[in-house]
Write a protein that holds these residues in place. Sequence first.
Motif, PDB file in Angstrom:
ATOM      1  N   SER A  14       0.652  -1.150  -0.016  1.00 47.62           N
ATOM      2  CA  SER A  14      -0.045   0.108   0.117  1.00 47.62           C
ATOM      3  C   SER A  14       0.832   1.333   0.042  1.00 47.62           C
ATOM      4  N   PHE A  15       1.942   1.344   0.739  1.00 41.46           N
ATOM      5  CA  PHE A  15       3.009   2.351   0.691  1.00 41.46           C
ATOM      6  C   PHE A  15       3.521   2.587  -0.583  1.00 41.46           C
ATOM      7  N   LEU A  16       3.847   1.547  -1.175  1.00 44.35           N
ATOM      8  CA  LEU A  16       4.683   1.652  -2.589  1.00 44.35           C
ATOM      9  C   LEU A  16       3.672   1.974  -3.595  1.00 44.35           C
ATOM     10  N   GLY A  17       2.427   1.931  -3.509  1.00 44.97           N
ATOM     11  CA  GLY A  17       1.455   2.082  -4.452  1.00 44.97           C
ATOM     12  C   GLY A  17       1.235   0.691  -5.336  1.00 44.97           C
ATOM     13  N   ARG A  18       1.761  -0.266  -4.919  1.00 46.05           N
ATOM     14  CA  ARG A  18       1.614  -1.590  -5.862  1.00 46.05           C
ATOM     15  C   ARG A  18       0.142  -2.086  -5.812  1.00 46.05           C
ATOM     16  N   ARG A  19      -0.306  -2.365  -7.197  1.00 41.55           N
ATOM     17  CA  ARG A  19      -1.601  -2.586  -7.262  1.00 41.55           C
ATOM     18  C   ARG A  19      -1.734  -4.080  -8.347  1.00 41.55           C
ATOM     19  N   GLU A  20      -2.549  -4.794  -7.927  1.00 42.03           N
ATOM     20  CA  GLU A  20      -2.595  -6.118  -8.675  1.00 42.03           C
ATOM     21  C   GLU A  20      -2.959  -5.738 -10.120  1.00 42.03           C
ATOM     22  N   MET A  21      -2.440  -6.414 -11.072  1.00 41.19           N
ATOM     23  CA  MET A  21      -2.525  -6.254 -12.390  1.00 41.19           C
ATOM     24  C   MET A  21      -3.324  -7.537 -12.942  1.00 41.19           C
ATOM     25  N   PRO A  22      -4.127  -7.202 -13.847  1.00 38.36           N
ATOM     26  CA  PRO A  22      -5.073  -8.220 -14.643  1.00 38.36           C
ATOM     27  C   PRO A  22      -4.052  -9.229 -15.392  1.00 38.36           C
ATOM     28  N   GLU A  23      -4.462 -10.544 -15.424  1.00 34.57           N
ATOM     29  CA  GLU A  23      -3.271 -11.395 -15.976  1.00 34.57           C
ATOM     30  C   GLU A  23      -3.281 -11.314 -17.678  1.00 34.57           C
ATOM     31  N   ASN A  24      -4.494 -10.784 -18.068  1.00 30.42           N
ATOM     32  CA  ASN A  24      -4.428 -10.835 -19.442  1.00 30.42           C
ATOM     33  C   ASN A  24      -4.265  -9.182 -19.932  1.00 30.42           C
ATOM     34  N   LEU A  25      -3.658  -8.503 -19.223  1.00 32.08           N
ATOM     35  CA  LEU A  25      -3.412  -6.879 -19.573  1.00 32.08           C
ATOM     36  C   LEU A  25      -2.426  -6.827 -20.924  1.00 32.08           C
ATOM     37  N   TRP A  26      -1.446  -8.075 -20.753  1.00 36.27           N
ATOM     38  CA  TRP A  26      -0.242  -7.882 -21.759  1.00 36.27           C
ATOM     39  C   TRP A  26      -0.228  -9.250 -22.385  1.00 36.27           C
ATOM     40  N   ILE A  27      -0.089  -9.375 -23.653  1.00 36.13           N
ATOM     41  CA  ILE A  27       0.056 -10.605 -24.408  1.00 36.13           C
ATOM     42  C   ILE A  27       1.431 -10.635 -24.829  1.00 36.13           C
ATOM     43  N   LYS A  28       2.132 -11.796 -24.786  1.00 33.19           N
ATOM     44  CA  LYS A  28       3.156 -12.241 -25.390  1.00 33.19           C
ATOM     45  C   LYS A  28       3.400 -12.526 -27.031  1.00 33.19           C
ATOM     46  N   ASP A  29       4.225 -12.016 -27.750  1.00 38.31           N
ATOM     47  CA  ASP A  29       4.360 -12.239 -28.967  1.00 38.31           C
ATOM     48  C   ASP A  29       5.085 -13.523 -29.184  1.00 38.31           C
ATOM     49  N   PRO A  30       4.347 -14.473 -29.731  1.00 36.35           N
ATOM     50  CA  PRO A  30       4.980 -15.844 -29.798  1.00 36.35           C
ATOM     51  C   PRO A  30       6.198 -16.107 -30.846  1.00 36.35           C
ATOM     52  N   GLU A  31       6.497 -15.174 -31.713  1.00 38.35           N
ATOM     53  CA  GLU A  31       7.827 -15.239 -32.456  1.00 38.35           C
ATOM     54  C   GLU A  31       9.058 -14.296 -31.658  1.00 38.35           C
ATOM     55  N   THR A  32       8.904 -13.086 -31.085  1.00 35.96           N
ATOM     56  CA  THR A  32       9.995 -12.283 -30.498  1.00 35.96           C
ATOM     57  C   THR A  32       9.949 -12.367 -29.198  1.00 35.96           C
ATOM     58  N   GLY A  33       8.757 -12.685 -28.466  1.00 32.56           N
ATOM     59  CA  GLY A  33       8.822 -12.792 -26.871  1.00 32.56           C
ATOM     60  C   GLY A  33       8.257 -11.502 -26.555  1.00 32.56           C
ATOM     61  N   GLU A  34       8.095  -9.959 -27.365  1.00 33.91           N
ATOM     62  CA  GLU A  34       7.687  -9.010 -26.772  1.00 33.91           C
ATOM     63  C   GLU A  34       6.551  -8.811 -26.126  1.00 33.91           C
ATOM     64  N   MET A  35       6.386  -8.197 -25.043  1.00 38.61           N
ATOM     65  CA  MET A  35       4.949  -7.969 -24.538  1.00 38.61           C
ATOM     66  C   MET A  35       4.107  -6.684 -25.101  1.00 38.61           C
ATOM     67  N   VAL A  36       3.148  -7.154 -25.626  1.00 32.36           N
ATOM     68  CA  VAL A  36       2.196  -6.274 -26.280  1.00 32.36           C
ATOM     69  C   VAL A  36       0.987  -6.178 -25.426  1.00 32.36           C
ATOM     70  N   PHE A  37       0.520  -4.735 -25.387  1.00 28.67           N
ATOM     71  CA  PHE A  37      -0.817  -4.237 -24.492  1.00 28.67           C
ATOM     72  C   PHE A  37      -1.983  -4.918 -25.089  1.00 28.67           C
ATOM     73  N   HIS A  38      -3.022  -5.533 -24.387  1.00 24.35           N
ATOM     74  CA  HIS A  38      -4.013  -6.230 -24.998  1.00 24.35           C
ATOM     75  C   HIS A  38      -4.816  -5.325 -25.587  1.00 24.35           C
ATOM     76  N   LYS A  39      -5.095  -4.267 -25.229  1.00 29.53           N
ATOM     77  CA  LYS A  39      -6.061  -3.306 -26.002  1.00 29.53           C
ATOM     78  C   LYS A  39      -5.344  -2.862 -27.202  1.00 29.53           C
ATOM     79  N   GLU A  40      -4.206  -2.484 -27.225  1.00 28.40           N
ATOM     80  CA  GLU A  40      -3.617  -2.060 -28.645  1.00 28.40           C
ATOM     81  C   GLU A  40      -3.557  -3.203 -29.608  1.00 28.40           C
TER      82      GLU A  40
END
Length: 310
Positions: A14-40
Amino acid sequence: MNWITNYVRPKINSFLGRREMPENLWIKDPETGEMVFHKELEENQWVIPSSGYHMKISAKERLKAFLDDGAYDLLENPRVAVDPLKFRDEKRYTDRLKDYRAKTSLDDAVLNATGSIEGLPIVATVQDFAFMGGSLGMAAGEAIVKGFEKAIELKRPLVLFSASGGARMQEGILSLMQLARTTVAVDRLKEAGLPYIVVLTNPTTGGVTASYAMLGDIHIAEPGAVIGFAGARVIEQTIREKLPEGFQRSEYLMEHGMVDMVVSRLELKETIARLLKIMLKEKVVPVEPAETEVIPALEPVETAEARQDA
């Protein structure tokens, strides 16, 4: 330990301002491994912006992105006998169908819809790989035939998006019969003089490739799609040779004349609309050339020889 877990850690978070992140917020590119924002990724029709990798897309998402204003009317799929062979493997076939219907909200692997692209009315038939690998059973075969019949009735072109692992083993010979039935439906559409365009998506294999998926007037493949009859490993084991790199990928097949073009999902609508207008002899708006500065012609310079001749 409970005091640290239940009191100290939440206080620190709470002090550091950490929040639980949804598991499907980011998706991994199967080819490069890059993390891509789900909405984008969703806004880009599930095409990775940096690498161009085409992820699988549901039938309803496909229709929404492809047809004008995302508007379409679904056709009701014909009813067929469920589990005619009383098939059972790890579980009963009827139970397996119930599970996939609950997961996908689909009756089976094929959707038919009427709509338009750039104002041109069409019938669109889409296979959904999420429903039992897009496998071709009696229900899917009957739905595909219904799509062709509707296109003939409305006198519209048919655009089919294939995505399948092949025939549905739980229906045995009844599944294989759909190869012949859909082939006859393709012939009837062509006899009516209506265009038939196939978009081969990842993957298109087995009996689907051996029937309606390779009988189009034009075959367009999405980048990187696996297209073939038997799997690469089976072929290697049969011929006992190493296959070329990229074998059965859309780019390799275009180089060897099996598909006509490879087109990004982001450009499919524009490309297919233009092709259909040419095939139907509709007016196609030409691409206007860039404006160029007109330089006036220079007057000829009078030379000494010319003056002497005069």
